[in-house]
Write an enzyme that holds these catalytic residues in place. Structure first.
Site, PDB file in Angstrom:
ATOM      1  N   CYS A  89       7.993  59.372 -14.320  1.00 20.41           N
ATOM      2  CA  CYS A  89       8.992  58.410 -14.796  1.00 20.41           C
ATOM      3  C   CYS A  89      10.332  58.629 -14.115  1.00 20.41           C
ATOM      4  O   CYS A  89      11.214  57.780 -14.189  1.00 20.41           O
ATOM      5  CB  CYS A  89       9.148  58.500 -16.313  1.00 20.41           C
ATOM      6  SG  CYS A  89       9.916  60.014 -16.888  1.00 20.41           S
ATOM      7  N   LYS A 111      -0.657  64.618 -30.253  1.00 15.53           N
ATOM      8  CA  LYS A 111      -1.722  63.762 -29.733  1.00 15.53           C
ATOM      9  C   LYS A 111      -1.501  63.606 -28.226  1.00 15.53           C
ATOM     10  O   LYS A 111      -0.723  62.775 -27.783  1.00 15.53           O
ATOM     11  CB  LYS A 111      -1.692  62.391 -30.421  1.00 15.53           C
ATOM     12  CG  LYS A 111      -3.060  61.663 -30.484  1.00 15.53           C
ATOM     13  CD  LYS A 111      -3.707  61.375 -29.144  1.00 15.53           C
ATOM     14  CE  LYS A 111      -3.046  60.204 -28.454  1.00 15.53           C
ATOM     15  NZ  LYS A 111      -3.768  59.833 -27.169  1.00 15.53           N
ATOM     16  N   SER A 132       4.907  54.517 -21.198  1.00 15.16           N
ATOM     17  CA  SER A 132       5.380  53.263 -20.612  1.00 15.16           C
ATOM     18  C   SER A 132       6.288  52.522 -21.586  1.00 15.16           C
ATOM     19  O   SER A 132       6.245  52.739 -22.803  1.00 15.16           O
ATOM     20  CB  SER A 132       4.190  52.373 -20.242  1.00 15.16           C
ATOM     21  OG  SER A 132       3.537  51.917 -21.419  1.00 15.16           O
ATOM     22  N   PHE A 142      -0.183  61.091 -19.684  1.00 12.33           N
ATOM     23  CA  PHE A 142      -1.124  61.797 -18.814  1.00 12.33           C
ATOM     24  C   PHE A 142      -0.435  62.519 -17.665  1.00 12.33           C
ATOM     25  O   PHE A 142      -0.987  63.471 -17.115  1.00 12.33           O
ATOM     26  CB  PHE A 142      -2.159  60.818 -18.239  1.00 12.33           C
ATOM     27  CG  PHE A 142      -1.638  59.911 -17.142  1.00 12.33           C
ATOM     28  CD1 PHE A 142      -1.552  60.349 -15.828  1.00 12.33           C
ATOM     29  CD2 PHE A 142      -1.223  58.612 -17.427  1.00 12.33           C
ATOM     30  CE1 PHE A 142      -1.063  59.524 -14.823  1.00 12.33           C
ATOM     31  CE2 PHE A 142      -0.731  57.783 -16.433  1.00 12.33           C
ATOM     32  CZ  PHE A 142      -0.647  58.239 -15.133  1.00 12.33           C
ATOM     33  N   GLU A 183      -5.580  61.205 -23.738  1.00  8.50           N
ATOM     34  CA  GLU A 183      -7.018  61.461 -23.709  1.00  8.50           C
ATOM     35  C   GLU A 183      -7.553  61.656 -22.292  1.00  8.50           C
ATOM     36  O   GLU A 183      -8.672  62.128 -22.103  1.00  8.50           O
ATOM     37  CB  GLU A 183      -7.763  60.305 -24.387  1.00  8.50           C
ATOM     38  CG  GLU A 183      -7.690  58.963 -23.687  1.00  8.50           C
ATOM     39  CD  GLU A 183      -6.429  58.170 -24.006  1.00  8.50           C
ATOM     40  OE1 GLU A 183      -6.387  56.965 -23.663  1.00  8.50           O
ATOM     41  OE2 GLU A 183      -5.483  58.742 -24.591  1.00  8.50           O
ATOM     42  N   GLU A 237       7.167  48.527 -12.845  1.00  7.39           N
ATOM     43  CA  GLU A 237       6.994  49.965 -12.652  1.00  7.39           C
ATOM     44  C   GLU A 237       5.598  50.184 -12.077  1.00  7.39           C
ATOM     45  O   GLU A 237       4.588  50.017 -12.767  1.00  7.39           O
ATOM     46  CB  GLU A 237       7.151  50.719 -13.968  1.00  7.39           C
ATOM     47  CG  GLU A 237       7.044  52.226 -13.801  1.00  7.39           C
ATOM     48  CD  GLU A 237       7.146  52.995 -15.110  1.00  7.39           C
ATOM     49  OE1 GLU A 237       7.613  54.142 -15.086  1.00  7.39           O
ATOM     50  OE2 GLU A 237       6.744  52.447 -16.162  1.00  7.39           O
TER      51      GLU A 237
END
Length: 497
Positions: A281, A173, A226, A149, A176, A382
């Site tokens: 990240c 993909k 992740s 995202f 969402e 994290e």
């Protein structure tokens, strides 16, 4: 309410599963769209379209592919503002940050425009009498990407432009939570002349992901997200015979030596820790301060933190926007209170922050923690939010030991004026990307991006030369041809030799 659907076979495809997910505006907390979740059958339809398109795209000329990619580059450049607006609306990041994301993604499109250079191959002549050997690289077929995202446009552009430039077809993909930018990228690719089925976008949840990982016609999967999910993607994908590159999470450390320019270090810590609300990240989440550096550095960071403007991403005055969801906002806040309970000093507490007129948005201010130790949750996990921890150490050697003990090894940085210390650091630190007086060392497009340890699962980093190798496979061709002197017709000039 607007529904975000799919892109299959070169055109929009309405979702038929009957399953939907909410798409929020993080600045207001309001649901403004819904996204259709693809069923297994819809994923299969997208893969079938990609497989059919590969029949001709996989053997297309490099000239044809680059013509499309050059046109695509121009279209993305012309639609930067529109793409940035979609990112801001669904992710919440400020407009300047969204524009920067598009620009960094565009770098990989530009890299893909140079694919003829990347695919030149190698030739050795006369390895034996009249024998030549050539090494070539060929596309894999249908490949897929599963993206996060936090970079709705950039990370997809890290994947599919290079994949299709190599001759593959692609099923994307996206997250969402932020589906619209990926669909706009697909629409622009079609406008640029990319043939139907070469790029497909299916929105969905875990059911769509699992179908991608097990589908027999998908040869490779790229993933950014992740660490727990990256490990799952790699394990499941490879178990199904796929090539997988899965980039995971991080806990990036920034080492500040006593000789460093502390104003530069403080500016860099602010930018790297709080930019994009820490949802990167490559965000710096830990400053490792050596010797007497901590006190003056913390004061400088604190002063700068107080001056930050936090607000809606479409407000030009905003420097930081909201977090992606309310649940994530609450989780990030829990690390600040948890650190205090575990003995850290909360120098700046942003957990009660809100924006007048946008009280239902997913707001949080910046937080700064001091005297953090490796046993604390705020250090070990994290957080993926605007929380910066400071760990104090006495020596460079203690700092390296601390940093190399981390299970992650994504990015790191050192701030110093000492070239010898910087050189030693870049060789000794266990991380895939290193910055010297650069806080977020994301490589340019022609160098590959990727970490070490639990920050990467698979053998290839993303984009750059590693990206080309990931999306192709090598073939060696050995040939022997009869020499004209062996006989037969020879219309050459007569010779006495």
């Amino acid at each position: 309410m607007k529904t975000v659907n799919h892109w299959i076979g070169g055109k929009p495809a309405e979702g038929v599963s009957g399953s939907f997910g909410p798409v929020y505006n993080p600045a207001t907390g309001a649901q403004e769209k819904q996204v259709a979740f693809a069923s297994v059958d819809e994923v299969d339809t997208a893969v079938a379209a990609a497989k059919e398109a590969f029949r001709t795209w996989g053997t297309s000329s490099l000239a044809q592919r680059t013509a499309v990619l050059f046109a695509y580059r121009e279209l993305i450049d012309a639609h930067r503002e529109e793409l940035a607006a979609l990112i801001t609306a669904e992710h919440g990041k400020v407009h300047s940050d969204a524009l920067g994301e598009v620009a960094r993604g565009l770098e990989i499109v530009e890299l893909a425009c140079g694919i003829p250079q990347q695919l030149k191959g190698e030739l050795s002549t006369q390895v034996s009498t009249r024998v030549d050997v050539a090494a070539i690289r060929q596309p894999l077929g249908v490949v897929a990407g599963i993206t996060p995202f936090n970079f709705p446009a950039m990370v997809p552009m890290w994947m599919f432009p290079l994949a299709v430039a190599c001759g593959n077809t692609f099923v994307l993909k996206p997250s969402e939570k932020v589906p619209s930018a990926a669909l706009k990228l697909a629409e622009l690719a079609a406008e640029a002349g990319l043939p139907d089925g070469v790029l497909n976008v299916v929105n969905g949840d875990k059911a769509a992901v699992d179908r991608i990982l097990e589908h027999p016609d998908i040869a490779a999967v790229s993933f950014v997200g992740s660490t727990p999910v990256a490990r799952y993607i790699h394990t499941t994908g490879t178990a199904n015979g796929k090539r997988v590159q899965a980039l995971g999470g991080a806990k990036n450390h920034m080492l500040v030596l006593p000789d460093a320019d502390l104003d530069l270090a403080a500016d860099s810590a602010i930018n790297a820790a709080y930019g994009s609300a820490g949802e990167r990240c490559m965000a710096v989440s830990v400053v490792v301060a050596v010797g007497d550096t901590a006190d003056p550095l913390i004061e400088k960071i604190k002063e700068r933190a107080a001056a930050l403007t936090i607000g809606p991403g479409d407000d030009p005055a905003s420097e930081m926007g909201p977090l992606i969801t309310k649940a994530h906002r609450d989780k990030v806040a829990s690390y600040v209170s948890g650190a205090a309970a575990q003995g850290a000093d909360v120098v700046v507490d942003g957990t009660d922050f809100t924006v007048p007129g946008h009280e239902d948005g997913h707001w949080i201010g910046v937080s700064l923690l001091d005297h953090v130790t490796p046993e604390m949750d705020a250090y070990r996990d994290e957080i993926f939010g605007p929380v910066l921890s400071v760990v104090r150490v006495d020596t460079y050697d203690a700092a390296i030991s601390l940093m190399n003990s981390s299970p992650w090894g994504n990015g790191t940085a050192i701030f110093t004026r000492d070239g010898g210390a910087a050189r030693r650091f870049q060789l000794e630190v266990e991380a895939g990307m290193v910055g010297v007086n650069v806080p977020i060392p994301v490589p340019v497009g022609y160098h590959s991006f990727g970490g070490w340890k639990d920050s990467l699962f698979g053998d290839h980093h993303i984009y750059g030369n590693d990206g080309v190798h990931f999306y192709t496979r090598g073939k060696v061709v050995t040939t022997r041809w009869p020499d004209p002197s062996d006989g037969g017709i020879n219309l050459g000039f007569p010779s006495n030799h």
